[in-house]
Design a protein around this motif. Structure first.
Motif, PDB file in Angstrom:
ATOM      1  N   VAL A   8      -4.056  -9.124  -3.048  1.00 12.19           N
ATOM      2  CA  VAL A   8      -3.389  -9.850  -2.099  1.00 12.19           C
ATOM      3  C   VAL A   8      -3.096  -8.864  -0.848  1.00 12.19           C
ATOM      4  CG1 VAL A   8      -1.113 -10.751  -1.264  1.00 12.19           C
ATOM      5  CG2 VAL A   8      -2.050 -11.076  -3.922  1.00 12.19           C
ATOM      6  N   ASP A   9      -2.906  -7.667  -1.192  1.00 10.60           N
ATOM      7  CA  ASP A   9      -2.690  -6.862   0.103  1.00 10.60           C
ATOM      8  C   ASP A   9      -4.176  -6.733   0.745  1.00 10.60           C
ATOM      9  OD1 ASP A   9      -0.230  -6.318  -0.306  1.00 10.60           O
ATOM     10  OD2 ASP A   9      -0.300  -4.050  -0.996  1.00 10.60           O
ATOM     11  N   ASP A  10      -5.197  -6.551   0.141  1.00 11.04           N
ATOM     12  CA  ASP A  10      -6.404  -6.389   1.050  1.00 11.04           C
ATOM     13  C   ASP A  10      -6.726  -7.853   1.709  1.00 11.04           C
ATOM     14  OD1 ASP A  10      -6.772  -3.825  -0.032  1.00 11.04           O
ATOM     15  OD2 ASP A  10      -8.366  -4.612  -1.618  1.00 11.04           O
ATOM     16  N   LEU A  11      -6.390  -8.877   1.118  1.00 14.05           N
ATOM     17  CA  LEU A  11      -6.992 -10.069   1.870  1.00 14.05           C
ATOM     18  C   LEU A  11      -5.768 -10.645   2.967  1.00 14.05           C
ATOM     19  CD1 LEU A  11      -8.088 -12.157  -1.103  1.00 14.05           C
ATOM     20  CD2 LEU A  11      -9.350 -11.166   0.702  1.00 14.05           C
ATOM     21  N   VAL A  12      -4.538 -10.211   2.708  1.00 15.27           N
ATOM     22  CA  VAL A  12      -3.591 -10.571   3.507  1.00 15.27           C
ATOM     23  C   VAL A  12      -3.473  -9.783   4.890  1.00 15.27           C
ATOM     24  CG1 VAL A  12      -1.126 -11.121   3.972  1.00 15.27           C
ATOM     25  CG2 VAL A  12      -2.328 -12.034   2.055  1.00 15.27           C
ATOM     26  N   ALA A  13      -3.888  -8.574   4.668  1.00 15.83           N
ATOM     27  CA  ALA A  13      -3.683  -7.273   6.051  1.00 15.83           C
ATOM     28  C   ALA A  13      -3.926  -7.839   7.023  1.00 15.83           C
ATOM     29  CB  ALA A  13      -4.431  -6.150   5.354  1.00 15.83           C
ATOM     30  N   PRO A  14      -5.238  -8.590   7.112  1.00 19.86           N
ATOM     31  CA  PRO A  14      -5.506  -8.974   8.651  1.00 19.86           C
ATOM     32  C   PRO A  14      -4.504 -10.127   9.247  1.00 19.86           C
ATOM     33  CG  PRO A  14      -7.326  -9.198   7.194  1.00 19.86           C
ATOM     34  CD  PRO A  14      -6.220  -8.632   6.318  1.00 19.86           C
ATOM     35  N   LEU A  15      -3.806 -10.937   8.172  1.00 21.36           N
ATOM     36  CA  LEU A  15      -3.189 -12.031   8.526  1.00 21.36           C
ATOM     37  C   LEU A  15      -1.724 -11.564   8.891  1.00 21.36           C
ATOM     38  CD1 LEU A  15      -4.763 -14.454   6.135  1.00 21.36           C
ATOM     39  CD2 LEU A  15      -5.213 -14.173   8.608  1.00 21.36           C
ATOM     40  N   VAL A  16      -1.179 -10.297   8.651  1.00 22.94           N
ATOM     41  CA  VAL A  16      -0.040 -10.031   8.856  1.00 22.94           C
ATOM     42  C   VAL A  16       0.456 -10.237  10.223  1.00 22.94           C
ATOM     43  CG1 VAL A  16       1.792  -8.003   8.840  1.00 22.94           C
ATOM     44  CG2 VAL A  16       0.101  -8.355   6.898  1.00 22.94           C
ATOM     45  N   ALA A  36       0.568 -17.526   8.445  1.00 16.74           N
ATOM     46  CA  ALA A  36       0.158 -16.766   7.477  1.00 16.74           C
ATOM     47  C   ALA A  36       1.342 -16.575   6.395  1.00 16.74           C
ATOM     48  CB  ALA A  36      -0.245 -15.320   7.943  1.00 16.74           C
ATOM     49  N   PRO A  37       0.861 -16.713   5.087  1.00 20.21           N
ATOM     50  CA  PRO A  37       1.877 -16.526   4.101  1.00 20.21           C
ATOM     51  C   PRO A  37       3.040 -15.289   4.189  1.00 20.21           C
ATOM     52  CG  PRO A  37      -0.125 -16.046   3.082  1.00 20.21           C
ATOM     53  CD  PRO A  37      -0.336 -16.368   4.685  1.00 20.21           C
ATOM     54  N   SER A  38       4.256 -15.312   3.803  1.00 22.80           N
ATOM     55  CA  SER A  38       5.097 -14.676   3.907  1.00 22.80           C
ATOM     56  C   SER A  38       5.140 -13.770   2.568  1.00 22.80           C
ATOM     57  CB  SER A  38       6.302 -14.916   4.483  1.00 22.80           C
ATOM     58  OG  SER A  38       6.840 -16.137   3.868  1.00 22.80           O
ATOM     59  N   ARG A  39       4.801 -14.402   1.437  1.00 20.02           N
ATOM     60  CA  ARG A  39       5.067 -14.197  -0.085  1.00 20.02           C
ATOM     61  C   ARG A  39       3.975 -14.808  -0.812  1.00 20.02           C
ATOM     62  NH1 ARG A  39       8.392 -16.862  -3.442  1.00 20.02           N
ATOM     63  NH2 ARG A  39       9.234 -15.021  -4.573  1.00 20.02           N
ATOM     64  N   ALA A  40       3.624 -14.148  -1.823  1.00 17.18           N
ATOM     65  CA  ALA A  40       2.683 -14.718  -2.855  1.00 17.18           C
ATOM     66  C   ALA A  40       3.346 -14.712  -4.277  1.00 17.18           C
ATOM     67  CB  ALA A  40       1.357 -13.890  -2.662  1.00 17.18           C
ATOM     68  N   TRP A  42     -10.373  -9.415  16.642  1.00 15.90           N
ATOM     69  CA  TRP A  42      -9.991 -10.595  15.803  1.00 15.90           C
ATOM     70  C   TRP A  42      -8.536 -10.854  15.580  1.00 15.90           C
ATOM     71  CZ3 TRP A  42      -7.495  -8.344  11.806  1.00 15.90           C
ATOM     72  CH2 TRP A  42      -7.761  -6.993  11.192  1.00 15.90           C
ATOM     73  N   GLN A  43      -7.768  -9.630  15.847  1.00 15.95           N
ATOM     74  CA  GLN A  43      -6.322 -10.190  15.592  1.00 15.95           C
ATOM     75  C   GLN A  43      -5.982 -11.210  16.461  1.00 15.95           C
ATOM     76  OE1 GLN A  43      -4.493  -6.219  15.826  1.00 15.95           O
ATOM     77  NE2 GLN A  43      -4.415  -5.842  13.973  1.00 15.95           N
TER      78      GLN A  43
END
Lengths: 386, 203
Positions: free
Chosen positions: A220-228, A233-237, A364-365
């Motif tokens: 999750v961390d690897d995938l969500v990192a660019p979307l923080v 974007a999701p705030s929790r999983a 990209w951000q």
């Protein structure tokens, strides 16, 4: 031992049953030992929940029934090939009864009592345990009666066979008339306190899967990192028994079902592969969790027929890039579950992933902040990508 | 020649070949059914492949011994030659039939998986045939194949544990090494030494 039994001054049927009982007893003992091992292993990995004793009880009775059937097969068709072929055939029959034929046959298989297993709902099909036990006892009685009939064609042995057949058929009818869905529908949610850990976002799993939390959090961390900090974007999983998607409240829900139950070595997929595909898919899909798919949009060799790509291709490219960033991207299977043709992207889309990855982080951000909502809504095409 | 024919008949070699043909036909039909399903084909075809290899191995190994094997030890003809001439062509027959099935399925991974499975599982069955007799030769391969999905999970990125060679990807070198080793040891044992038989209950 066989020689000794054959000279025993007992009826042939008694000798047969003694041989069968001894064989079946060893098998039941093996089952008990295996069950104890699995209990210990499960206990070592989680302290949530308790065994489903109904399923456990069906096991030894099913073993008795199958050993009786095998014994009868060997008695009626004596050959060196009977034992292996019958054993393997029965294994397949169990599987086919459960998966292949139709749901109405599911409970005729001892595996059927596990159909509804889930940690989220109390779907234990307790109502089918007793009919299953009687069904397998009936099967055993039919098999042994047929052996008795083969030895002594007396009225008593024929009557025994008929009674055994009735004992087997009645619960079989009950079981085939119990739809799997109906039993599942009676499941009630089981309360639990999720196990969570904070990374880029808060990641939660069901406590029974706590062992998988570190690995899940890593993906999750690897995938969500660019979307923080990207709006939408999701705030929790959180692990839920649902298709992966982002809920309106910003929770990225995912199921560990595929990662744990659909793995197969010959696909080359591991836990991380499944999780990455599921999560990347959910992160770019709309609220339904689906990426649009356009039949006939792909040409020979998976090429895109239209320059702007098929519908949803921009979402697949960004999902692919999210996986690409983790260093785990494989063009032959990373997109297998994203409705791309043959599990691969168009060549133009592969280029787009590499273009996206070549951007500076700030670029990209900025692009994601501006376009993430439109991307998830399916409004972007390949031509809208940087 | 007469001796060889009797040797084959004592081991039901004809039945074994017929069984291999039937098993191949059934597996071909099952595979066709799987290929027609709207699923990730490899996941569902792999069990069919593995069980086809298992069936082939069990059928071949079940014929490794004979209830009259003891009398044969008095023959002046070298028995390892007869054993080799019995099991070698039977395995080749099985491999040939399985190849046809795999080619008919038209899936590239099927051929190596089938051949590796037949090789390794036959080897396992031969080893058990040597130890416990040919009638029980199927037990270890069957248990091995059935137990892997229960306890054969690998760690990290690997789906299966290293020892679960039969389920490993088609190109896995360790899996091939293990399968070949089983076959070499098992084939060597049953060809060079007499397969023991449980007394009584001759067919």
């Amino acid at each position: 031992m066989g020689d000794l039994l054959s000279t025993t001054s007992r009826p042939a049927v008694t000798r047969d049953f003694a041989l069968w009982a001894a064989t079946a007893a060893w098998c039941v003992l093996a089952y008990v030992v295996a069950a104890a091992c699995f209990f210990l292993l499960t206990r070592a990995n989680t302290d949530w929940g308790s065994p489903e004793w109904g399923s456990v009880a069906v096991g030894p009775v099913a073993i008795v029934a199958h050993s009786a059937l095998g014994f009868a097969a060997g008695r009626h068709l004596p050959s060196r090939f009977t034992a292996p072929l019958f054993a393997i055939a029965m294994y397949w029959v169990q599987g086919l009864a459960l998966f292949g034929l139709a749901s109405w046959t599911g409970y005729l298989s001892p595996l059927g009592s596990e159909i509804a297993s889930t940690v989220f709902y109390d779907e234990s099909p307790d109502t089918v345990v007793l009919p299953q036990i009687i069904w397998f006892l009936g099967l055993a009685a039919v098999a042994l009666s047929s052996v008795a009939v083969g030895r002594q064609r007396t009225t008593a042995s024929w009557i025994t066979l008929a009674v055994a057949a009735v004992v087997a058929v009645v619960p079989a009818v009950v079981l085939t008339r119990t739809p799997v869905e109906a039993v599942n529908a009676r499941g009630t949610p089981v309360p639990y306190e999720p196990a969570c850990e904070e990374g880029e976002i808060l990641v939660c799993v069901h406590p029974a899967y706590e062992m998988a939390l570190p690995g899940t959090m890593e993906v999750v961390d690897d995938l969500v990192a660019p979307l923080v900090d990207v709006p939408g974007a999701p705030s929790r999983a959180e692990q839920r028994p649902e298709d992966p998607r982002i809920r309106p409240d910003g929770t990225l829900v995912y199921s560990l079902y595929g990662a744990f139950h659909l793995l197969n070595a010959n696909t080359g997929y591991g836990f991380r592969d499944y999780m990455e595909q599921d999560l990347a898919h959910a992160l770019v899909a709309g609220p339904s969790g689906r990426i649009p798919w356009e039949a006939g949009a792909y040409g020979a060799g998976g090429s895109c027929r239209k320059p702007e790509g098929p519908r949803g291709e921009a979402q697949r490219v960004v999902a692919g890039w999210l996986i690409f960033r983790t260093g785990n991207y494989d063009s032959t299977h990373s997109m297998a579950f994203m409705e791309a043709t043959n599990g691969e992207l168009c060549p133009a889309s592969e280029d787009a992933i590499e273009r996206f990855d070549a951007l500076e982080a700030a670029e990209w951000q900025a692009w994601l902040r501006k376009n993430y909502a439109a991307l998830r809504a399916g409004e972007l095409t390949l031509e809208d990508l940087p | 020649m007469r001796l060889f024919v009797l040797f084959l008949r004592a081991r039901r070699a004809g039945y074994a070949a017929a069984m291999l043909a039937c098993v191949s036909l059934l597996a071909w039909a099952a595979g066709r059914e799987v290929l027609s399903l709207p699923v990730v084909v490899v996941e569902y075809l792999a069990p069919v492949i593995i069980f086809l290899a298992l069936l082939g191995a069990c059928v071949v190994a079940a014929g490794a011994g004979s209830p009259f094997g003891e009398a044969e030890t008095t023959a002046s003809f070298p028995l390892p030659v007869l054993r080799f001439a019995h099991l070698g062509p039977l395995l080749a027959c099985g491999a040939g039939l399985f190849l046809l099935v795999a080619i008919a399925w038209d899936r590239t991974f099927a051929v190596p998986l089938l051949l590796r499975g037949l090789l390794g599982l036959s080897g396992m069955a031969f080893i058990i045939a040597f130890v416990l007799g040919s009638r029980l030769s199927w037990t270890l391969p069957m248990v091995f194949v059935v137990v892997i999905p229960l306890v054969g999970d690998g760690s990290g990125e690997s789906r299966w544990a290293w020892w679960a060679w039969v389920d490993q990807p088609a190109a896995d070198p360790l899996a091939w090494a293990l399968a070949t080793s089983f076959f070499v040891v098992g084939f060597w044992l049953v060809c060079l030494f007499r397969v023991s038989e449980m007394p009584g209950r001759a067919e």
